[in-house]
Design a protein around this motif. Structure first.
Motif, PDB file in Angstrom:
ATOM      1  N   ILE A 227       0.851  -1.188   0.000  1.00 12.17           N
ATOM      2  CA  ILE A 227       0.000   0.000   0.000  1.00 12.17           C
ATOM      3  C   ILE A 227       0.886   1.238   0.000  1.00 12.17           C
ATOM      4  O   ILE A 227       1.940   1.262   0.652  1.00 12.17           O
ATOM      5  CB  ILE A 227      -0.976  -0.004   1.192  1.00 12.17           C
ATOM      6  N   SER A 228       0.466   2.248  -0.771  1.00 10.84           N
ATOM      7  CA  SER A 228       1.232   3.488  -0.907  1.00 10.84           C
ATOM      8  C   SER A 228       0.297   4.675  -0.780  1.00 10.84           C
ATOM      9  O   SER A 228      -0.914   4.558  -1.013  1.00 10.84           O
ATOM     10  CB  SER A 228       1.947   3.528  -2.263  1.00 10.84           C
ATOM     11  N   GLU A 229       0.857   5.831  -0.437  1.00  6.66           N
ATOM     12  CA  GLU A 229       0.073   7.048  -0.256  1.00  6.66           C
ATOM     13  C   GLU A 229       0.627   8.171  -1.118  1.00  6.66           C
ATOM     14  O   GLU A 229       1.843   8.374  -1.181  1.00  6.66           O
ATOM     15  CB  GLU A 229       0.109   7.479   1.219  1.00  6.66           C
ATOM     16  N   SER A 230      -0.264   8.898  -1.777  1.00 11.46           N
ATOM     17  CA  SER A 230       0.150  10.070  -2.544  1.00 11.46           C
ATOM     18  C   SER A 230       0.389  11.230  -1.587  1.00 11.46           C
ATOM     19  O   SER A 230      -0.532  11.654  -0.874  1.00 11.46           O
ATOM     20  CB  SER A 230      -0.914  10.456  -3.576  1.00 11.46           C
ATOM     21  N   GLU A 231       1.600  11.746  -1.567  1.00  9.74           N
ATOM     22  CA  GLU A 231       1.942  12.829  -0.637  1.00  9.74           C
ATOM     23  C   GLU A 231       1.243  14.136  -1.003  1.00  9.74           C
ATOM     24  O   GLU A 231       1.021  14.994  -0.147  1.00  9.74           O
ATOM     25  CB  GLU A 231       3.451  13.015  -0.603  1.00  9.74           C
ATOM     26  N   SER A 232       0.884  14.282  -2.275  1.00 11.48           N
ATOM     27  CA  SER A 232       0.208  15.500  -2.729  1.00 11.48           C
ATOM     28  C   SER A 232      -1.305  15.354  -2.755  1.00 11.48           C
ATOM     29  O   SER A 232      -2.024  16.344  -2.895  1.00 11.48           O
ATOM     30  CB  SER A 232       0.690  15.861  -4.133  1.00 11.48           C
ATOM     31  N   GLY A 233      -1.795  14.121  -2.651  1.00 13.53           N
ATOM     32  CA  GLY A 233      -3.219  13.863  -2.816  1.00 13.53           C
ATOM     33  C   GLY A 233      -3.630  13.763  -4.274  1.00 13.53           C
ATOM     34  O   GLY A 233      -4.819  13.583  -4.569  1.00 13.53           O
TER      35      GLY A 233
END
Length: 297
Positions: A227-233
Motif C-alpha cells: 500500500i502506498s500514499e500520494s503525498e500531494s493527494g
C-alpha cells in the motif's frame, strides 16, 4: 448457489450496486490464464457468502484484436453505463494492453468502445484501473510490465471523457524497487531472469481523505500486496510506500469496496497458483495512519 471457495478466480473485483442490494464479482475466469482467452464470467451475491453464476459477461467477436491472455476485468459505473477495463494480448504485436468495454447492464454483454488498448501500442501494459480525480477527470493507472522494463513500473495516463482514448502521455509514478518490501522475482516461466514486478494497481480515498494505492509484487518469490500514499493527494504523486507489505502470504491483486453496512473490505486472490486461486475478503483497517488487515470476512 456457490460458496466463494468453489469459484476459481484471479484478480477479483467487486462492484456493489446498492439499489439492488447486489455485489457483482468479476475477475480472470479462464481455466488456463496463460492460454487462449475465452472471455469473462461474473457472479452475484447478496451477502458475499452465497453466489449465483457464472454469468457470461464478455465473449470476443471474430474480429477482436486479441485471442490470448484475457485478464483482470474491472467494472465501474460511469455516466449512466458500466465500463470494463481489461487486459488482452494483442494479435498484431504480441504485447499486452488494457482496453475499455461498455455495457448498459452489470452482466453485459460488454462490447469494446476503445479501438484496441488505450495503453501505448509499443508498451507491454496490463491491469489498467479507472480513477476519477477531484476535478472529475478520468485517469487510468496501469503497469508497464516488468518483462519489458525489468523494474516494473506503475504509470498513469489521462483519458478522454468517454474513456475511449488516452489524451496525455503516460506519467511514471514509481517503480517496484522503490518500495522497501519488494524483492526480485524469478518466474518459473522465465528461469534465469530476475526482475522487480508491479501488478494490479488500485486507487481509493481513505476515510481520512488520503489518496491510497494498492499494488502487488513479490517477496522472496511469493506474491504480496503493498500500500502506498500520494503525498500531494494527486494521482501524479509523489508516492510514499509503506515499509512493509500489507499482505505477504502468497496473495495479491487487491481492491477495496464498501459493504452495504459501510465496512471497508479488501479482496485479493490467493494462493497465486492456478487452478487453486480463490477470492478472499478481509477488513482493511486504518488506525492512526497505519494500515492493517482484520479478520477474514
Amino acid at each position: 448457489m456457490l460458496t466463494i471457495n468453489q469459484i476459481q478466480i484471479r484478480d477479483p473485483f467487486i462492484l456493489p450496486v446498492i439499489e439492488e442490494g447486489n455485489y457483482y464479482l468479476y475477475g480472470s475466469t479462464d481455466k488456463n490464464i496463460w492460454g487462449k482467452g475465452t472471455g469473462f464470467e461474473a457472479y452475484v451475491s447478496k451477502d458475499l457468502k452465497s453466489w449465483e453464476g457464472p454469468f457470461t459477461v464478455f465473449r470476443p467477436s471474430v474480429d477482436f484484436f486479441a485471442d490470448t491472455n484475457f485478464w483482470a476485468p474491472e467494472v465501474y459505473s460511469y455516466r449512466g453505463s458500466y465500463y470494463m477495463f481489461a487486459t488482452f494480448r494483442r494479435l498484431d504485436n504480441g504485447l499486452l494492453g488494457t482496453a475499455v468495454l461498455m455495457s448498459d447492464s452489470t452482466l453485459g454483454p460488454f462490447k469494446p468502445v476503445s479501438d484496441g488498448p488505450v495503453t501505448p501500442a509499443n508498451w507491454s501494459s496490463l491491469d489498467g484501473s479507472l480513477y476519477i480525480d477531484a476535478e472529475g477527470l478520468p485517469w487510468m493507472v496501469f503497469c508497464h510490465e516488468w518483462q519489458q522494463v525489468a523494474d516494473g513500473e506503475i504509470c498513469a495516463v489521462r483519458l478522454s471523457g468517454d474513456l475511449k482514448v488516452a489524451v496525455s502521455e503516460p506519467v511514471l509514478l514509481f517503480t517496484a524497487s522503490q518500495a522497501a518490501w519488494t524483492t526480485p522475482y524469478v518466474s518459473p516461466r522465465f528461469p534465469g531472469r530476475s526482475n522487480f514486478v508491479t501488478d494490479g494497481p488500485y486507487l481509493f480515498t481513505s476515510k481520512s481523505g488520503k489518496l491510497m494505492m494498492l499494488w502487488a509484487s513479490f517477496i522472496d518469490n511469493q506474491y504480496a500486496l503493498g500500500i502506498s500514499e500520494s503525498e500531494s493527494g494527486l494521482v501524479t504523486g509523489p508516492w510514499h510506500h509503506a515499509e512493509n507489505a500489507l499482505y505477504r502470504n502468497d496473495g495479491g491483486h487487491g481492491m477495496v469496496f464498501h459493504t452495504f453496512g459501510e465496512r471497508l473490505l479488501l479482496t485479493i486472490h490467493t494462493p497465486n497458483r492456478t487452478p487453486d486461486e480463490r477470492a478472499i475478503f478481509v477488513e482493511l483497517l486504518e488506525i492512526d495512519g497505519e494500515w492493517s488487515i482484520g479478520h477474514l470476512r
